[in-house]
Design a protein around this motif. Structure first.
Motif, PDB file in Angstrom:
ATOM      1  N   VAL A  58       0.845  -1.198   0.000  1.00  0.00           N
ATOM      2  CA  VAL A  58       0.000   0.000   0.000  1.00  0.00           C
ATOM      3  C   VAL A  58       0.880   1.247   0.000  1.00  0.00           C
ATOM      4  O   VAL A  58       1.791   1.375   0.829  1.00  0.00           O
ATOM      5  CB  VAL A  58      -0.934   0.007   1.226  1.00  0.00           C
ATOM      6  N   THR A  59       0.641   2.143  -0.911  1.00  0.00           N
ATOM      7  CA  THR A  59       1.386   3.406  -0.965  1.00  0.00           C
ATOM      8  C   THR A  59       0.468   4.613  -0.802  1.00  0.00           C
ATOM      9  O   THR A  59       0.924   5.698  -0.455  1.00  0.00           O
ATOM     10  CB  THR A  59       2.143   3.544  -2.297  1.00  0.00           C
ATOM     11  N   ALA A  83       3.102   9.054   6.554  1.00  0.00           N
ATOM     12  CA  ALA A  83       3.822   8.128   5.670  1.00  0.00           C
ATOM     13  C   ALA A  83       3.116   7.836   4.354  1.00  0.00           C
ATOM     14  O   ALA A  83       3.760   7.412   3.396  1.00  0.00           O
ATOM     15  CB  ALA A  83       4.086   6.815   6.406  1.00  0.00           C
ATOM     16  N   PHE A  84       1.787   8.045   4.305  1.00  0.00           N
ATOM     17  CA  PHE A  84       1.030   7.658   3.124  1.00  0.00           C
ATOM     18  C   PHE A  84       0.316   8.864   2.509  1.00  0.00           C
ATOM     19  O   PHE A  84      -0.010   9.829   3.197  1.00  0.00           O
ATOM     20  CB  PHE A  84      -0.017   6.591   3.480  1.00  0.00           C
ATOM     21  N   ASP A  85       0.073   8.752   1.220  1.00  0.00           N
ATOM     22  CA  ASP A  85      -0.724   9.754   0.509  1.00  0.00           C
ATOM     23  C   ASP A  85      -2.193   9.442   0.783  1.00  0.00           C
ATOM     24  O   ASP A  85      -2.744   8.495   0.223  1.00  0.00           O
ATOM     25  CB  ASP A  85      -0.416   9.677  -0.983  1.00  0.00           C
ATOM     26  N   VAL A  86      -2.828  10.219   1.664  1.00  0.00           N
ATOM     27  CA  VAL A  86      -4.217   9.987   2.056  1.00  0.00           C
ATOM     28  C   VAL A  86      -5.105  11.004   1.342  1.00  0.00           C
ATOM     29  O   VAL A  86      -4.843  12.207   1.380  1.00  0.00           O
ATOM     30  CB  VAL A  86      -4.398  10.098   3.583  1.00  0.00           C
ATOM     31  N   GLY A  87      -6.173  10.511   0.711  1.00  0.00           N
ATOM     32  CA  GLY A  87      -7.061  11.408  -0.028  1.00  0.00           C
ATOM     33  C   GLY A  87      -8.062  12.119   0.850  1.00  0.00           C
ATOM     34  O   GLY A  87      -8.204  13.350   0.787  1.00  0.00           O
ATOM     35  N   GLU A  88      -8.785  11.360   1.700  1.00  0.00           N
ATOM     36  CA  GLU A  88      -9.814  11.940   2.569  1.00  0.00           C
ATOM     37  C   GLU A  88      -9.734  11.302   3.949  1.00  0.00           C
ATOM     38  O   GLU A  88      -9.572  10.079   4.065  1.00  0.00           O
ATOM     39  CB  GLU A  88     -11.208  11.744   1.983  1.00  0.00           C
ATOM     40  N   TYR A  89      -9.867  12.123   4.976  1.00  0.00           N
ATOM     41  CA  TYR A  89      -9.820  11.658   6.362  1.00  0.00           C
ATOM     42  C   TYR A  89     -11.153  12.016   7.016  1.00  0.00           C
ATOM     43  O   TYR A  89     -11.520  13.187   7.117  1.00  0.00           O
ATOM     44  CB  TYR A  89      -8.668  12.330   7.096  1.00  0.00           C
TER      45      TYR A  89
END
Length: 343
Positions: A58-59, A83-89
């Motif tokens: 997972v990236t 650490a990760f490219d998160v789109g929506e939280y």
């Protein structure tokens, strides 16, 4: 009742759901073949969800959901956001007093200000809003309006995942007061009826599912997964486990069974498998293969499920594993594409 099928041959699934083994905490990972990734909760930093995600390749995470802000559900989000490219939280919007929550909030707000992240709180969502894509539906159950408590558990968000006929329900640490309110409001009753895979509420505590027949008579879980690790609370309680036995065909626990995985095919057929026992439930008509006996000259056992895993005699899962492959050494197993068991 608990069915174990030792190996299975099927086409590649379209959706994989992993209940990660993060100790006393929750982490539910969804991955589609077209690259979409959803993570619900994640556990404490000590549960190493971020390391496990990286090991799984997972990236990026399209959607990260914190059912509520307690440390054993959202503590690792500080590491994941970094650490990760998160789109929506998405969070329940209820502030926590911990320093961890303050750091996570500051990090998320900073990323949103730079345009790298979208943050959403429960009050901004319509009840049952779908945050999924295409055939993957990710419906958010907002906390009931009638429950005004500031207790994080009672303000847990629920997530119902639908893919074809497959249905998954995750509701954090909701307690009886919240499930009763959801039932009374009736906004989700048709949506959460007849669930295939159900994450046990609050690690199998007495105040969640134990004896909660009005809720479970609606949910009717076919399989129950209990995310749990060493704890001083007595989780999962005997009362909760007895309740699950009255409903479910299979009951899995991450402390005993390791990572638990549902593989889902187009249309909704699925298998449920554990790191220890391989396939424990099949929905559909798969081709089932036979298990094998490993001679003492081949001490390494291999399971084929959502991925190839091998077990060694010193591992805590070794004696419980019925293998599909045997190897003379760990190196031989690794050469055939197997990875070492986590325990």
């Amino acid at each position: 009742m608990f069915l174990i099928i030792q190996s299975i041959a099927l086409a590649a699934p379209s959706l994989q759901v992993d209940f990660l083994d993060v100790g006393q905490g929750d982490a539910v990972l969804l991955r589609t073949t077209d690259g979409r990734v959803v993570l619900v909760d994640g556990g404490k930093p000590s549960g190493d969800a971020d390391t496990q995600l990286a090991a799984l390749g997972v990236t990026k995470i399209d959607l990260l959901v914190a059912s509520h802000a307690d440390y054993d559900h959202a503590g690792v989000h500080e590491d994941i956001l970094a650490a990760f490219d998160v789109g929506e939280y998405v969070t329940n919007g209820l502030a926590h007093t911990s320093q961890s929550y303050a750091r996570i909030t500051a990090l998320a707000n900073g990323q949103e200000a730079s345009g790298a992240l979208v943050t959403t709180v429960a009050s901004e969502l319509a009840p049952g809003e779908d945050l999924g894509w295409g055939d993957l539906h990710v419906y958010l159950m907002t906390p009931p309006a009638s429950v005004t408590s500031t207790d994080q558990n009672l303000r847990s968000m629920g997530v119902m995942v639908e893919y074809g006929d497959f249905r998954l329900l995750v509701t954090g640490d909701s307690e009886r007061k919240e499930t009763d309110a959801w039932l009374k409001e009736g906004l989700y009753n048709s949506m959460i009826a007849d669930i295939d895979v159900y994450k046990a509420i609050h690690h199998g505590s007495k105040d969640g599912d134990a004896g909660n027949t009005p809720w479970l008579d609606l949910v009717m879980p076919e399989n129950v997964v209990v995310p749990v690790g060493p704890n001083s609370y007595g989780h999962p309680t005997a009362e909760a486990m007895t309740t699950y036995e009255a409903y479910a065909t299979s009951i899995s626990r991450t402390d005993d069974d390791g990572r638990v995985t549902a593989q889902v095919w187009d249309g909704g057929g699925y298998t449920l498998q554990t790191e220890v026992d391989g396939v424990v439930f099949v929905s559909g008509d798969p081709i089932v293969a036979d298990s094998v006996d490993c001679p003492t000259t081949h001490p390494v056992k291999g399971n084929i499920g959502s991925e190839k895993i091998y077990h060694v005699p010193s591992g805590s899962y070794y004696k419980r594993t019925t293998p599909e492959e045997c190897f003379a050494s760990s190196a031989d197993a690794a050469a055939e594409g197997y990875r070492a068991s986590s325990r």
